[in-house]
Write a protein that holds these residues in place. Structure first.
Motif, PDB file in Angstrom:
ATOM      1  N   CYS A  92       0.834  -1.197   0.000  1.00 27.06           N
ATOM      2  CA  CYS A  92       0.000   0.000   0.000  1.00 27.06           C
ATOM      3  C   CYS A  92       0.868   1.245   0.000  1.00 27.06           C
ATOM      4  CB  CYS A  92      -0.916   0.002   1.219  1.00 27.06           C
ATOM      5  SG  CYS A  92      -1.959   1.486   1.330  1.00 27.06           S
ATOM      6  N   CYS A 137      -5.847  -1.211  -1.309  1.00 29.89           N
ATOM      7  CA  CYS A 137      -5.439  -1.778  -0.029  1.00 29.89           C
ATOM      8  C   CYS A 137      -6.650  -2.289   0.744  1.00 29.89           C
ATOM      9  CB  CYS A 137      -4.711  -0.710   0.785  1.00 29.89           C
ATOM     10  SG  CYS A 137      -4.250  -1.236   2.452  1.00 29.89           S
ATOM     11  N   ARG A 181      -0.049   4.120   1.008  1.00 33.23           N
ATOM     12  CA  ARG A 181      -0.366   4.975   2.153  1.00 33.23           C
ATOM     13  C   ARG A 181       0.060   4.348   3.480  1.00 33.23           C
ATOM     14  NH1 ARG A 181      -6.489   6.127   2.590  1.00 33.23           N
ATOM     15  NH2 ARG A 181      -6.049   7.487   0.806  1.00 33.23           N
ATOM     16  N   CYS A 182      -0.358   3.110   3.730  1.00 34.91           N
ATOM     17  CA  CYS A 182      -0.135   2.520   5.063  1.00 34.91           C
ATOM     18  C   CYS A 182       0.884   1.387   5.058  1.00 34.91           C
ATOM     19  CB  CYS A 182      -1.443   2.044   5.664  1.00 34.91           C
ATOM     20  SG  CYS A 182      -2.161   0.598   4.851  1.00 34.91           S
ATOM     21  N   SER A 183       1.438   1.040   3.882  1.00 27.42           N
ATOM     22  CA  SER A 183       2.504   0.043   3.737  1.00 27.42           C
ATOM     23  C   SER A 183       2.073  -1.387   4.029  1.00 27.42           C
ATOM     24  CB  SER A 183       3.717   0.403   4.612  1.00 27.42           C
ATOM     25  OG  SER A 183       4.280   1.630   4.188  1.00 27.42           O
ATOM     26  N   VAL A 184       0.773  -1.647   4.118  1.00 27.48           N
ATOM     27  CA  VAL A 184       0.301  -3.029   4.231  1.00 27.48           C
ATOM     28  C   VAL A 184       0.727  -3.802   2.993  1.00 27.48           C
ATOM     29  CG1 VAL A 184      -1.797  -4.436   4.044  1.00 27.48           C
ATOM     30  CG2 VAL A 184      -1.618  -2.703   5.811  1.00 27.48           C
ATOM     31  N   ALA A 212      -6.816  -2.630   3.844  1.00 22.38           N
ATOM     32  CA  ALA A 212      -6.869  -1.978   5.153  1.00 22.38           C
ATOM     33  C   ALA A 212      -7.378  -0.545   5.078  1.00 22.38           C
ATOM     34  CB  ALA A 212      -5.491  -2.002   5.812  1.00 22.38           C
ATOM     35  N   CYS A 213      -6.859   0.227   4.097  1.00 20.08           N
ATOM     36  CA  CYS A 213      -7.225   1.651   4.062  1.00 20.08           C
ATOM     37  C   CYS A 213      -7.845   2.091   2.742  1.00 20.08           C
ATOM     38  CB  CYS A 213      -6.005   2.510   4.371  1.00 20.08           C
ATOM     39  SG  CYS A 213      -4.784   2.574   3.042  1.00 20.08           S
TER      40      CYS A 213
END
Length: 253
Positions: free
Chosen positions: A137, A157, A139-142, A159-160
């Motif tokens: 991701c 993503c 943004r959040c690096s997931v 998650a986000c």
């Protein structure tokens, strides 16, 4: 005693072993280098048009399509005897940790992004340049693995909801700090370092073997062609990885 025999003895006796692999070991599995893969439609692009944050910002669909194609190539490939020998070497050094009074260590640092080391059975490894079979991701690096039916456009993503990107290091980006730190911590105290199938010109990975030499360790280079490391290495074996690595493990108890 030949260089191969002497190198085998050094490797067998070592408690602390570090390994660096580059494109050469994966080429034997039929995986082309980045530039060699730029054929047909992709030949008209500059490398930075397919592998930079700026390119992904301008045209994410084209960049994603390039990496989706490379991901399919990787899935069609199989680990070769070189990959399998490194996994066997790790298992032997891990067994020595429980059998010997002195605790040993092993780490494989790879510049390759194909995941073939994991598929061969390597477990103690760091990926200095990422892995093209994963998405990350923005943004959040997931991170999440790509499936056999990965989308033809960038996924979002879970998650986000932000756009994801290939989980690889692009032109102009630094290596993952944790992966580099783990590699440096393994190469500096290594009694034996193997450098396999890499040109030894891409920094900072190219300097990891020098950490071993600076601390009195042995460096064994495996490469059919000479590199800048060749005159510095303790032993330089002008062989392919799929020949040299099984030979280094031959006859071990």
């Amino acid at each position: 005693m030949t260089d191969l025999e002497h190198a085998r003895q050094c490797l067998q006796a070592a408690h602390h072993v570090a390994v660096m692999t580059g494109a050469g070991i994966s080429a034997e599995s039929g995986i082309p280098t980045f530039r060699a893969a730029q054929t047909g439609h992709w030949a008209r692009f500059k490398p930075e048009d397919l592998a930079s944050p700026q390119a992904y910002w301008r045209d994410p669909e084209t960049v994603w399509a390039w990496y989706a194609g490379r991901c399919r190539e990787v899935r069609a490939a199989a680990p070769n005897p070189g990959h399998l020998a490194l996994a066997a070497l790790e298992r032997r050094k891990r067994k020595a940790e429980t059998d010997d009074a002195e605790t040993g260590s092993f780490l494989l640092a790879t510049q390759n992004v194909d995941g073939l080391h994991q598929r061969a059975g390597s477990r103690r490894l760091v990926e200095l340049h990422g892995n093209l079979t994963r998405a990350r991701c923005e943004r959040c690096s997931v991170r999440q693995p790509l499936t056999e039916t990965e989308p033809f456009t960038p996924p979002h993503c879970p998650a986000c909801g932000a756009k994801m990107r290939p989980d690889v290091v692009w032109f102009g980006e630094n290596l993952p700090p944790l992966a580099l730190a783990q590699a440096e911590a393994a190469f500096a105290p290594a009694q034996v370092t193997l450098v396999i199938g890499t040109s030894s010109v891409v920094e900072p990975a190219a300097s990891l073997a020098l950490l071993t030499l600076d601390n009195g360790g042995t460096v064994i280079e495996i490469n059919p062609e000479p590199t800048p490391l060749t005159p510095l290495a303790s032993f330089s074996l002008p062989m392919s990885a799929s020949r040299a690595l099984p030979a280094l493990l031959e006859g071990w108890q």
